[in-house]
Design an enzyme around this catalytic site. Structure first.
Site, PDB file in Angstrom:
ATOM      1  N   TRP A   1       0.853  -1.184   0.000  1.00 38.91           N
ATOM      2  CA  TRP A   1       0.000   0.000   0.000  1.00 38.91           C
ATOM      3  C   TRP A   1       0.890   1.237   0.000  1.00 38.91           C
ATOM      4  O   TRP A   1       1.858   1.321   0.758  1.00 38.91           O
ATOM      5  CB  TRP A   1      -0.880  -0.045   1.256  1.00 38.91           C
TER       6      TRP A   1
ATOM      7  N   ASP B   1      -0.688  -5.610   9.277  1.00 42.65           N
ATOM      8  CA  ASP B   1      -1.735  -4.688   8.848  1.00 42.65           C
ATOM      9  C   ASP B   1      -2.956  -5.526   8.486  1.00 42.65           C
ATOM     10  O   ASP B   1      -2.908  -6.344   7.563  1.00 42.65           O
ATOM     11  CB  ASP B   1      -1.259  -3.865   7.645  1.00 42.65           C
TER      12      ASP B   1
ATOM     13  N   LYS C   1     -13.781  -0.503   6.196  1.00 39.26           N
ATOM     14  CA  LYS C   1     -14.401  -1.333   5.167  1.00 39.26           C
ATOM     15  C   LYS C   1     -15.452  -2.265   5.749  1.00 39.26           C
ATOM     16  O   LYS C   1     -16.572  -2.359   5.250  1.00 39.26           O
ATOM     17  CB  LYS C   1     -13.340  -2.157   4.432  1.00 39.26           C
TER      18      LYS C   1
END
Length: 403
Positions: free
Chosen positions: A137, A218, A253
């Site tokens: 990311w 993560d 999310k």
């Protein structure tokens, strides 16, 4: 406005646009009525809207009915939220939780959790380097560099096979200097969508048991791979092995709470005394960043996580989101064939989560953007969750014209 003194900011240069947020700005300015934004990392429903989950609306109603103050939260956040995050990550009957070997602080989203962790690690391991996957990311590098770390990469994605370079990854991790920090994606790898298998995670955990490395997991997409419990396998493997580590998780999310910025940082320690010391230092980091977190999102998440009925409802809505993404993966692959694309894109069906490394070359990505109003990150990463039955035909037809 006139002034006798020149502005102290006169020589500040224009910053380059964020590779993803800048793409969204360009998308908003585009006048093409058929435009599609496949760059931004948010889940959208079949109508192209970011949903407000029914379970969130119910939890908000319950919380607002009993909220009786707007006073500050504790520095580490909502206690009921922190407790249930540990259950969500580690399981209902985790000995780590029972023995007090986990400490959790509420954070401003997953990014905030990473930031707290980065600042904490820089304070106590200032000479360490940080290793992220190649690719990772975009904000991972920027975030850890901003904390003062030197950031390196370890092998991960194989562009030739659209899969994982696991042997190279494992070999690379074995050469990392002792004391280094290694960022791992617990599931639904962003940006590639390529994950480790259970047996591969076992080998990674075995490596960390013997290597003097600090694991930072993560975990932003719990529930978007195979399910809430199934996706926690890597985190729970580290916990079961007794490996102290850091875990950043997010509800942006999974609860569609993007603007509420709800996340958490959890550290696994060797015992209760260590847990107390770690928490005291995490509070110092938070105090100098934003003092204490916001209330609303954390209370909403806590309401869901602490109620069996709401948990079941959340799992049902999350399952619906996950299954829709999987349908879009399959439809993307079949529709590309229908529009005459001979290149094999079947690997997209094997990827997990919201994102896919599409394999589209940069030239094609830029043509899609300039000629067809289809916005994709330069790397070719697409947000599969932004596809739906209304726009997928246009997307596939356009891709067929540029490759």
């Amino acid at each position: 406005m006139s002034t006798s003194q020149p502005s102290p900011f006169i020589n500040i240069a224009q910053a380059p646009p964020d590779p993803i947020l800048g793409l969204t700005e360009a998308f908003i300015a585009d006048t093409n009525p058929k435009k599609v934004n496949l760059g931004v990392g948010v889940y959208q429903d079949s109508n192209g809207k970011v949903p407000l989950l029914k379970v969130v609306r119910e939890a908000e109603t319950r919380w607002l009915a009993k909220e009786d103050t707007k006073s500050y939260l504790p520095i580490d956040g909502v206690p009921a939220f922190n407790k249930q995050v540990q259950v969500l990550l580690l399981g209902e009957n985790s000995p780590v939780n029972a023995e007090g070997r986990a400490v959790t602080v509420e954070a401003l989203g997953g990014t905030g959790a990473l930031k707290i962790g980065a600042d904490f690690l820089k304070r106590f391991f200032p000479e360490a380097a940080v290793y992220i996957s190649d690719p990772s990311w975009e904000n991972h590098r920027a975030l850890f560099e901003a904390a003062g770390f030197k950031v390196e990469v370890y092998p991960y994605y194989d562009a030739a096979t659209h899969g994982l370079k696991f042997d190279e990854m494992l070999a690379g991790l074995k050469t990392i200097p002792a004391g280094s920090i290694v960022v791992l994606h617990a599931c639904c790898h962003n940006p590639t969508g390529v994950d480790l298998s259970t047996s591969q995670w076992t080998q990674i955990v075995d490596l960390f048991q013997s290597a003097n490395l600090i694991a930072f997991l993560d975990f932003a997409y719990q529930g978007f791979g195979d399910g809430v419990q199934e996706d926690a396998a890597a985190v729970r493997a580290f916990a079961a092995a007794g490996i102290p580590c850091l875990i950043a998780n997010s509800f942006s999310k999974s609860l569609s709470l993007y603007r509420e910025r709800v996340g958490a940082l959890t550290l696994l320690t060797s015992g209760t005394e260590e847990t107390k010391r770690v928490l005291s230092q995490l509070k110092r980091v938070i105090r100098t960043n934003y003092s204490s977190p916001a209330s609303h999102g954390g209370q909403v998440a806590a309401t869901v996580l602490n109620d069996a009925e709401l948990l079941t409802q959340w799992d049902e809505e999350l399952t619906e989101m996950r299954e829709r993404i999987k349908r879009m993966r399959g439809l993307l692959v079949s529709s590309l064939k229908d529009y005459g694309v001979s290149q094999d894109f079947s690997f997209i069906k094997n990827q997990r989560g919201m994102f896919s490394y599409s394999g589209l070359p940069l030239e094609a990505v830029r043509k899609l953007r300039s000629e067809y109003g289809i916005y994709i990150v330069d790397s070719g990463r697409i947000c599969v969750a932004a596809l739906n039955e209304k726009n997928i035909g246009y997307v596939c037809e356009s891709i067929a014209k540029v490759i």
